[in-house]
Design an enzyme around this catalytic site. Structure first.
Site, short mmCIF file in Angstrom:
data_model
loop_
_atom_site.label_atom_id
_atom_site.label_comp_id
_atom_site.label_asym_id
_atom_site.label_seq_id
_atom_site.Cartn_x
_atom_site.Cartn_y
_atom_site.Cartn_z
N ASP A 1 9.92 0.01 -4.59
CA ASP A 1 8.91 0.82 -3.90
C ASP A 1 8.43 0.02 -2.69
O ASP A 1 7.79 -1.02 -2.85
CB ASP A 1 7.76 1.15 -4.85
N ARG B 1 -9.99 -4.71 0.31
CA ARG B 1 -8.68 -4.92 0.96
C ARG B 1 -8.82 -4.84 2.47
O ARG B 1 -9.47 -3.95 3.00
CB ARG B 1 -7.68 -3.84 0.53
N TYR C 1 3.24 6.95 5.91
CA TYR C 1 1.91 7.10 6.53
C TYR C 1 1.12 5.80 6.52
O TYR C 1 0.00 5.77 6.99
CB TYR C 1 1.11 8.22 5.85
N LYS C 2 1.67 4.73 5.97
CA LYS C 2 0.98 3.44 5.98
C LYS C 2 1.43 2.67 7.23
O LYS C 2 1.08 3.04 8.32
CB LYS C 2 1.23 2.70 4.67
N PHE D 1 1.22 0.28 -8.46
CA PHE D 1 0.44 1.40 -7.94
C PHE D 1 0.51 2.51 -8.99
O PHE D 1 1.59 2.86 -9.44
CB PHE D 1 1.02 1.87 -6.60
#
Ligand code: PLP
Length: 415
Positions: free
Chosen positions: A200, A374, A225-226, A128
């Site tokens: 991560d 995705r 928040y995911k 990322f």
């Protein structure tokens, strides 16, 4: 039975789903199939209840007293312990604060300082991007430090790990392809070379069981928040192995990490343990929202989440390939459920437009340049029938060419 399951069979899968009742805890718009909880998790009644209470009772009524009376001051550590239970961390090893980006900065500095004489940070070229940007920031402040990237400086990350490497920074799940790394094996490999490893967990916390302590990991970071559904901009977390707590130093030495913040001393003195990763005042309303979101997990078996996630994704692949096989989609994720996170990626030359068309029809996934579509599977609030509906809409958009309309080619600021 040969061929794909029909709608009746899929409805029966929902009826038999042990997590089915969890969906009622969430607030989702009518008519939407939400396959982007891997980017921004859904809102929940529990999160709203905590937010409302924190704002209207604690802030409005208790005012500054709430730091003590409502326990605001201790929240980063308390939420850290609560979250730690979802990532295999014993109490006292996790703190909720700041953003994943900022936490990467702090943790890389901490790790570099623990390996004096070593000058290399190893990361993944297809990481990322913020992870790499922050690693570059660390490199820019530590003379002689270099960043080596898997996929750029060597094909495999293992090849880059030797006795000159101070720290390895890896994504547990690749944000694009969904590929899952073997935490045990890579941690062992880093340790054999005397290096430290930072995991991560942005795409695994809340998506599957994670065992940081058991894997002997050194550090971890991740967002809430995911899959954890903490809300937009919810604070992130940092984990450190117990054996490292006494040695943590990091350059963002703000007063919240001080041993005695309310003594207002002139010089910095690092606090005890994981608290050292704190910097300044944390967003209390966001933390309280996160508290509500995390409470939901008290009633959730992560093993059940994992098996449903794999089943949803397998069904999605099967339906897409059967119904949409003629329209130029290529599966980017592995077919092996045990080797991927909780998302499926398909590549298509016109992926951006197709995704925009899907979103307009209420099937929300996302797009990652240059061509990845995705689809995230969040077992707490996505069911098998949702998967069926999503593929029906996708097939229709592809077959009719509805995605070719010019309005879908206009790029939005956030994809
Ligand atoms: C989502 C994500 C981030 C986000 O970082 P923020 O600082 O919270 O914006 C970082 N790393 C990975 C691997 C991610 O998936």
């Amino acid at each position: 039975m040969v061929g794909i399951p029909d709608l009746a069979a899929i409805e029966a899968m929902d009826a038999a789903d042990p997590l089915r009742a969890m969906r009622d805890r969430f607030v989702l718009p009518q008519g939407v199939v939400y396959l982007d909880g891997n980017s921004l998790g859904a809102a929940s009644h529990a999160a709203f209840d905590e937010l409302r209470k924190a704002a209207t009772e604690e802030w409005a009524h208790d005012l500054i007293r709430a730091w003590n009376t409502a326990g605001w001051f201790d929240m980063p550590l308390e939420l850290g312990d609560q979250l730690g239970r979802l990532i295999g961390a014993a109490a006292g090893l996790t703190v909720v604060c700041d953003t994943t980006s900022i936490n990467i900065y702090k943790v890389l500095h901490a790790a570099m300082a623990m390996r004096p004489g070593r000058s290399i940070i190893v990361a993944e070229g297809d990481s990322f991007p913020t992870d790499l940007y922050m690693a570059e920031g660390v490199v820019s402040t530590r003379e002689g430090t270099v960043l080596r990237l898997a996929g750029v400086d060597a094909p495999d990350i293992e090849k880059l790990i030797d006795e000159r490497v101070a720290v390895v920074l890896v994504n547990h799940v690749n944000y694009k392809s969904g590929e899952l790394r073997d935490m045990m094996a890579l941690t062992r490999r880093a340790h054999e070379a005397g290096a430290l490893i930072v995991w991560d967990l942005c795409h695994t916390a809340g998506a599957m069981p994670v065992e940081l302590d058991k894997a002997n990991a050194d550090f971890a970071v991740g967002c809430t928040y995911k899959y954890l559904n903490g809300g937009p901009g919810a604070p992130a977390f940092i984990y450190a192995a117990e054996r490292h707590l006494a040695d943590i130093t990091q350059p963002l030495s703000g007063w919240w990490g001080h041993a005695r913040p309310f003594a207002f001393e002139q010089g910095y003195a690092a606090g005890i343990g994981i608290r050292r990763f704190l910097c300044g005042t944390q967003p209390v309303l966001s933390m309280r929202t996160l508290k509500g979101a995390l409470d939901i997990w008290n009633d959730v078996d992560l093993a059940a989440v994992r098996s449903k996630s794999i089943a949803l994704a397998d069904l999605f692949i099967e339906l897409v390939e059967t119904k949409c096989g003629a329209f130029g989609l290529t599966l980017e994720s592995t077919r092996d459920g045990a080797m991927r996170g909780s998302q499926i990626s398909f590549m298509h030359e016109h992926g951006y437009q197709i995704m925009r068309a899907l979103i307009e029809r209420g099937v929300i996934g996302d797009f990652r340049a240059p061509s990845t579509m995705r689809f995230g599977f969040t077992p707490l609030y996505v069911g098998y029938t949702d998967v069926w509906r999503a593929v029906e809409v996708l097939e229709d958009i592809l077959r009719t060419g509805a995605w070719k309309d010019a309005r879908f080619a206009v790029k939005a600021a956030v994809t």
